[in-house]
Design an enzyme around this catalytic site. Structure first.
Site, PDB file in Angstrom:
ATOM      1  N   LEU A 128      49.241  31.457  40.266  1.00 42.10           N
ATOM      2  CA  LEU A 128      49.079  32.438  41.334  1.00 42.10           C
ATOM      3  C   LEU A 128      47.606  32.556  41.702  1.00 42.10           C
ATOM      4  O   LEU A 128      46.764  32.843  40.863  1.00 42.10           O
ATOM      5  CB  LEU A 128      49.636  33.798  40.904  1.00 42.10           C
ATOM      6  CG  LEU A 128      49.743  34.863  42.002  1.00 42.10           C
ATOM      7  CD1 LEU A 128      50.877  35.844  41.669  1.00 42.10           C
ATOM      8  CD2 LEU A 128      48.446  35.649  42.184  1.00 42.10           C
ATOM      9  N   HIS A 232      41.129  36.995  31.021  1.00 42.84           N
ATOM     10  CA  HIS A 232      39.941  36.936  31.868  1.00 42.84           C
ATOM     11  C   HIS A 232      39.873  38.210  32.694  1.00 42.84           C
ATOM     12  O   HIS A 232      40.909  38.781  33.069  1.00 42.84           O
ATOM     13  CB  HIS A 232      40.039  35.708  32.777  1.00 42.84           C
ATOM     14  CG  HIS A 232      38.788  35.385  33.516  1.00 42.84           C
ATOM     15  ND1 HIS A 232      38.427  36.031  34.679  1.00 42.84           N
ATOM     16  CD2 HIS A 232      37.807  34.476  33.274  1.00 42.84           C
ATOM     17  CE1 HIS A 232      37.286  35.529  35.126  1.00 42.84           C
ATOM     18  NE2 HIS A 232      36.889  34.588  34.291  1.00 42.84           N
TER      19      HIS A 232
END
Length: 339
Positions: A128, A232
């Protein structure tokens, strides 16, 4: 302005390539390489062309987010119907080993990383990416949840478990402390080199070189330990969206960057469980309730967010702009889920 989700096409290559260059590394499913991306788009075209009754196979479906007015691609996402098989799907599973010494009167709990292929046979949502200029107005939510409507509408093509790998900690220079402290010691290459090689050539080199023995977390660097199961910073909103859908962390992490793997039972994913099938009514909705709407099978699949209202007879009233973008006319069948 209406945006739609549609199947990828071979002529999406340049748009996908431009987005891949913006990922900043560590994004295995979207490598900035035209040949690799062409292979993905070709695999997706093959998957969309397989008939509905072809069943559960090793398919890759690539979806695109498109501005319905301009035709510009603003994002992309992927669904893997079956992971593992000919190319094993490796993860580290975090385990705990407790030992006790009666003479010392001490108990030690040692966290370990075990190389496993436990998740083979699952389906995966990934890849994505939303263009930086489109990260507003709920487009990320549309892109993410469109995958679940697609799965609900093509359920026989997907497994009983659904997983999502979140990118782990990677710095601005493209270095991953988990890789440097663990797997990188066995491969003689940087994280960026290994990530690019994996994206272009597959993961057989992992099977060839990765040691099979458990790795004791206490014996790796502090920087590597601190990166285990940490997403992240750009992936934290994605993690929250996954949790809202019912995904949970079950102690599996990526062997490259240590990012968490989120897992759910496919039929228990909220959007999939909430998806309803009905027909389009010929009237405009009177309220302002927004819903996720999808229609069409495989190559005809379309999805958008629109203003909708469930009528007393069970049909759905939908605003004209969204109905037009989805190529729907009164009486057509559609699937929808509450926003």
């Amino acid at each position: 302005m209406t945006h739609i989700i549609r199947p990828s096409r071979l002529d999406d290559l340049e748009a996908v390539y431009e987005m891949a260059k913006l990922t900043g590394g560590g994004f295995t499913n979207l490598p900035p390489d035209r040949d690799a991306l062409t292979a993905k788009l070709e695999a997706s075209a093959t998957a969309f062309a397989r008939p509905m009754d072809s069943g559960f196979g090793h398919d890759l479906f690539v979806l695109m987010l498109e501005d319905a007015e301009t035709g510009k691609v603003r994002g992309t996402c992927q669904i893997f119907s079956h992971i593992g098989g000919e190319l094993p799907f490796y993860s580290y599973r975090i385990a705990m080993l407790t030992t006790h010494s009666r003479e010392l009167n001490r108990t030690f709990r040692n966290k370990m990383l075990n190389l496993v292929t436990d998740l083979e046979g699952s389906s995966e949502v990934g890849g994505l990416f939303l263009h930086p200029n489109a990260r507003a107005g709920g487009l990320g939510l549309l892109l993410a949840r469109s995958r679940y409507l697609f799965i609900a509408m093509h359920r026989a093509k997907f497994g009983e478990k659904l997983l999502a790998e979140l990118r782990g900690v990677v710095d601005a220079q493209g270095n991953a402390p988990f890789w440097d402290g663990v797997a990188g010691r066995f491969f003689g290459m940087s994280f960026r080199e290994a990530d690019e090689f994996n994206a272009l050539n597959g993961n057989q080199f992992i099977a060839d070189l990765m040691p099979r023995n458990p790795i004791y977390v206490s014996m790796i660097s502090e920087e590597a330990r601190d990166a285990i199961a940490v997403p992240h910073e750009t992936g934290r909103p994605a993690m929250r969206m996954l949790e809202a859908e019912g995904f949970a962390f079950e102690n599996y992490v990526d062997i490259f960057d240590g990012g968490p793997t989120m897992i759910a039972r496919t039929d228990q994913v909220k959007t999939i469980a909430d998806t309803q099938t009905t027909t389009l009514a010929g009237t405009e909705p009177t309220g302002s309730t927004r819903a996720l709407i999808a229609a069409g099978e495989l190559t005809d699949f379309r999805c958008a967010m629109g203003r909708a209202e469930m009528l007393e007879d069970g049909t759905l009233a939908l605003n004209a702009e969204t109905a037009a973008a989805l190529k729907l006319s009164p009486g057509d069948t559609l699937c929808w889920a509450p926003r």
